[in-house]
Each structure stands twice: as C-alpha cells, then as structure tokens.
Motif scaffolding. Structure first.
Motif, PDB file in Angstrom:
ATOM      1  N   ALA A  64       0.808  -1.217   0.000  1.00 44.23           N
ATOM      2  CA  ALA A  64       0.000   0.000   0.000  1.00 44.23           C
ATOM      3  C   ALA A  64       0.843   1.269   0.000  1.00 44.23           C
ATOM      4  O   ALA A  64       0.333   2.350   0.244  1.00 44.23           O
ATOM      5  CB  ALA A  64      -0.920  -0.004   1.213  1.00 44.23           C
ATOM      6  N   ARG A  65       2.118   1.145  -0.271  1.00 42.97           N
ATOM      7  CA  ARG A  65       2.998   2.325  -0.280  1.00 42.97           C
ATOM      8  C   ARG A  65       2.815   3.101  -1.573  1.00 42.97           C
ATOM      9  O   ARG A  65       2.467   2.541  -2.605  1.00 42.97           O
ATOM     10  CB  ARG A  65       4.437   1.867  -0.115  1.00 42.97           C
ATOM     11  N   PRO A  66       3.081   4.412  -1.559  1.00 42.97           N
ATOM     12  CA  PRO A  66       2.939   5.212  -2.780  1.00 42.97           C
ATOM     13  C   PRO A  66       4.001   4.833  -3.816  1.00 42.97           C
ATOM     14  O   PRO A  66       5.010   4.207  -3.492  1.00 42.97           O
ATOM     15  CB  PRO A  66       3.140   6.652  -2.299  1.00 42.97           C
ATOM     16  N   ALA A  67       3.774   5.229  -5.049  1.00 44.39           N
ATOM     17  CA  ALA A  67       4.728   4.967  -6.129  1.00 44.39           C
ATOM     18  C   ALA A  67       6.053   5.658  -5.836  1.00 44.39           C
ATOM     19  O   ALA A  67       6.123   6.566  -5.008  1.00 44.39           O
ATOM     20  CB  ALA A  67       4.154   5.466  -7.450  1.00 44.39           C
ATOM     21  N   PHE A  68       7.107   5.242  -6.526  1.00 46.24           N
ATOM     22  CA  PHE A  68       8.411   5.880  -6.365  1.00 46.24           C
ATOM     23  C   PHE A  68       8.281   7.368  -6.676  1.00 46.24           C
ATOM     24  O   PHE A  68       7.627   7.762  -7.632  1.00 46.24           O
ATOM     25  CB  PHE A  68       9.448   5.265  -7.310  1.00 46.24           C
ATOM     26  N   SER A  69       8.935   8.188  -5.875  1.00 50.12           N
ATOM     27  CA  SER A  69       8.906   9.634  -6.089  1.00 50.12           C
ATOM     28  C   SER A  69      10.069  10.048  -6.988  1.00 50.12           C
ATOM     29  O   SER A  69      11.004   9.281  -7.218  1.00 50.12           O
ATOM     30  CB  SER A  69       9.015  10.364  -4.749  1.00 50.12           C
ATOM     31  N   MET A  70      10.006  11.272  -7.468  1.00 49.22           N
ATOM     32  CA  MET A  70      11.096  11.803  -8.295  1.00 49.22           C
ATOM     33  C   MET A  70      12.388  11.869  -7.477  1.00 49.22           C
ATOM     34  O   MET A  70      13.468  11.603  -7.993  1.00 49.22           O
ATOM     35  CB  MET A  70      10.729  13.183  -8.838  1.00 49.22           C
ATOM     36  N   ALA A  71      12.297  12.200  -6.201  1.00 50.96           N
ATOM     37  CA  ALA A  71      13.483  12.263  -5.349  1.00 50.96           C
ATOM     38  C   ALA A  71      14.117  10.882  -5.199  1.00 50.96           C
ATOM     39  O   ALA A  71      15.347  10.745  -5.239  1.00 50.96           O
ATOM     40  CB  ALA A  71      13.124  12.837  -3.979  1.00 50.96           C
ATOM     41  N   GLU A  72      13.292   9.857  -5.036  1.00 52.57           N
ATOM     42  CA  GLU A  72      13.817   8.491  -4.933  1.00 52.57           C
ATOM     43  C   GLU A  72      14.465   8.073  -6.251  1.00 52.57           C
ATOM     44  O   GLU A  72      15.528   7.442  -6.253  1.00 52.57           O
ATOM     45  CB  GLU A  72      12.707   7.519  -4.560  1.00 52.57           C
ATOM     46  N   ALA A  73      13.841   8.416  -7.361  1.00 49.76           N
ATOM     47  CA  ALA A  73      14.401   8.081  -8.666  1.00 49.76           C
ATOM     48  C   ALA A  73      15.748   8.776  -8.864  1.00 49.76           C
ATOM     49  O   ALA A  73      16.696   8.177  -9.380  1.00 49.76           O
ATOM     50  CB  ALA A  73      13.431   8.459  -9.778  1.00 49.76           C
ATOM     51  N   GLN A  74      15.845  10.028  -8.432  1.00 48.68           N
ATOM     52  CA  GLN A  74      17.090  10.767  -8.553  1.00 48.68           C
ATOM     53  C   GLN A  74      18.181  10.141  -7.676  1.00 48.68           C
ATOM     54  O   GLN A  74      19.328  10.014  -8.097  1.00 48.68           O
ATOM     55  CB  GLN A  74      16.888  12.227  -8.172  1.00 48.68           C
ATOM     56  N   ALA A  75      17.829   9.740  -6.470  1.00 51.90           N
ATOM     57  CA  ALA A  75      18.796   9.088  -5.583  1.00 51.90           C
ATOM     58  C   ALA A  75      19.280   7.768  -6.188  1.00 51.90           C
ATOM     59  O   ALA A  75      20.475   7.454  -6.133  1.00 51.90           O
ATOM     60  CB  ALA A  75      18.179   8.846  -4.210  1.00 51.90           C
ATOM     61  N   MET A  76      18.372   7.003  -6.780  1.00 53.33           N
ATOM     62  CA  MET A  76      18.749   5.737  -7.404  1.00 53.33           C
ATOM     63  C   MET A  76      19.622   5.977  -8.630  1.00 53.33           C
ATOM     64  O   MET A  76      20.526   5.198  -8.921  1.00 53.33           O
ATOM     65  CB  MET A  76      17.511   4.924  -7.779  1.00 53.33           C
ATOM     66  N   ASP A  77      19.355   7.064  -9.362  1.00 48.35           N
ATOM     67  CA  ASP A  77      20.177   7.404 -10.513  1.00 48.35           C
ATOM     68  C   ASP A  77      21.617   7.662 -10.065  1.00 48.35           C
ATOM     69  O   ASP A  77      22.564   7.165 -10.676  1.00 48.35           O
ATOM     70  CB  ASP A  77      19.593   8.624 -11.234  1.00 48.35           C
ATOM     71  N   MET A  78      21.787   8.416  -8.987  1.00 47.54           N
ATOM     72  CA  MET A  78      23.131   8.699  -8.468  1.00 47.54           C
ATOM     73  C   MET A  78      23.797   7.404  -7.999  1.00 47.54           C
ATOM     74  O   MET A  78      24.974   7.158  -8.272  1.00 47.54           O
ATOM     75  CB  MET A  78      23.069   9.703  -7.322  1.00 47.54           C
ATOM     76  N   MET A  79      23.046   6.562  -7.299  1.00 51.27           N
ATOM     77  CA  MET A  79      23.592   5.298  -6.816  1.00 51.27           C
ATOM     78  C   MET A  79      24.020   4.414  -7.995  1.00 51.27           C
ATOM     79  O   MET A  79      25.074   3.783  -7.961  1.00 51.27           O
ATOM     80  CB  MET A  79      22.564   4.556  -5.959  1.00 51.27           C
ATOM     81  N   SER A  80      23.206   4.395  -9.046  1.00 52.18           N
ATOM     82  CA  SER A  80      23.530   3.553 -10.201  1.00 52.18           C
ATOM     83  C   SER A  80      24.824   4.013 -10.868  1.00 52.18           C
ATOM     84  O   SER A  80      25.599   3.197 -11.359  1.00 52.18           O
ATOM     85  CB  SER A  80      22.377   3.549 -11.209  1.00 52.18           C
ATOM     86  N   ARG A  81      25.072   5.318 -10.892  1.00 51.46           N
ATOM     87  CA  ARG A  81      26.319   5.830 -11.474  1.00 51.46           C
ATOM     88  C   ARG A  81      27.527   5.373 -10.661  1.00 51.46           C
ATOM     89  O   ARG A  81      28.558   4.995 -11.221  1.00 51.46           O
ATOM     90  CB  ARG A  81      26.283   7.340 -11.573  1.00 51.46           C
ATOM     91  N   HIS A  82      27.403   5.369  -9.343  1.00 43.09           N
ATOM     92  CA  HIS A  82      28.491   4.904  -8.490  1.00 43.09           C
ATOM     93  C   HIS A  82      28.724   3.413  -8.677  1.00 43.09           C
ATOM     94  O   HIS A  82      29.877   2.957  -8.733  1.00 43.09           O
ATOM     95  CB  HIS A  82      28.190   5.229  -7.018  1.00 43.09           C
ATOM     96  N   ILE A  83      27.652   2.644  -8.773  1.00 44.85           N
ATOM     97  CA  ILE A  83      27.783   1.198  -9.000  1.00 44.85           C
ATOM     98  C   ILE A  83      28.466   0.937 -10.343  1.00 44.85           C
ATOM     99  O   ILE A  83      29.367   0.110 -10.454  1.00 44.85           O
ATOM    100  CB  ILE A  83      26.405   0.507  -8.938  1.00 44.85           C
ATOM    101  N   ALA A  84      28.050   1.662 -11.384  1.00 42.77           N
ATOM    102  CA  ALA A  84      28.636   1.480 -12.725  1.00 42.77           C
ATOM    103  C   ALA A  84      30.129   1.830 -12.718  1.00 42.77           C
ATOM    104  O   ALA A  84      30.937   1.144 -13.351  1.00 42.77           O
ATOM    105  CB  ALA A  84      27.887   2.315 -13.744  1.00 42.77           C
ATOM    106  N   LEU A  85      30.500   2.904 -12.018  1.00 39.17           N
ATOM    107  CA  LEU A  85      31.903   3.271 -11.926  1.00 39.17           C
ATOM    108  C   LEU A  85      32.712   2.176 -11.227  1.00 39.17           C
ATOM    109  O   LEU A  85      33.811   1.834 -11.639  1.00 39.17           O
ATOM    110  CB  LEU A  85      32.073   4.604 -11.183  1.00 39.17           C
ATOM    111  N   ALA A  86      32.160   1.629 -10.153  1.00 39.31           N
ATOM    112  CA  ALA A  86      32.837   0.542  -9.437  1.00 39.31           C
ATOM    113  C   ALA A  86      32.976  -0.695 -10.333  1.00 39.31           C
ATOM    114  O   ALA A  86      34.015  -1.356 -10.331  1.00 39.31           O
ATOM    115  CB  ALA A  86      32.078   0.195  -8.164  1.00 39.31           C
TER     116      ALA A  86
END
Length: 91
Positions: A64-86
């Motif tokens: 019953a949680r709300p959909a992903f927010s733009m802030a969460e998507a932005q945080a995941m985008d930053m995390m994905s860049r760090h993972i890709a660099l690693a």
C-alpha cells in the motif's frame, strides 16, 4: 521495461504495471509482479558517462505504499552511477 532502460540508457518508471507477466512467473506459476504485490517499479541503467550500459538496477515497490517519487528516482540514478563506476574499475 528493463530492456527499454538498457537500450535507451534512461531511467524508466512504471506505476501499476500493465503486464503482470512482464517479469515472468515464479516456481508456483504465479506472475512475479502479482506475487510480490508490485505497485510500481523503477529500472535504472548502470552506465558510466560515454560508456555502455553494463546492467539495469530494478526496484519493486509493493503493498500500500505510494509509487516511487522523483526524489527516490534521482537518488537511485546517483547510486547507479556509483555502481557502474565501481563495475568499470573492476573490469
């Protein structure tokens, strides 16, 4: 959605996925998205600037949680860049 994110190199968000079989079926034969009660999903490509997509990070939001927010998507985008660099450093 995962293939779309990998090919386009852009984050993809889907709220209330239309195709319940988009992520296949589990061992009992039930669609994974239905079994996990997925209400939204987020696919973020793992890529370094001017480099190929090395994978896609996929997150399910369930219950019953709300959909992903733009802030969460932005945080995941930053995390994905760090993972890709690693990943690029380890070859």
């Amino acid at each position: 959605l995962v293939v779309e994110a990998a090919r386009g190199g852009a984050t993809a968000l889907q709220v209330r996925p239309e195709d319940p079989e988009a992520f296949g079926r589990d061992a009992s034969g039930a669609p994974v998205l239905v079994r996990a009660n997925v209400t939204s999903l987020l696919c973020v490509p793992l890529a370094v600037p001017s480099g190929p997509v090395r994978g896609v990070l996929t997150l399910f939001r369930s219950g019953a949680r709300p959909a992903f927010s733009m802030a969460e998507a932005q945080a995941m985008d930053m995390m994905s860049r760090h993972i890709a660099l690693a990943m690029a450093r380890t070859g």
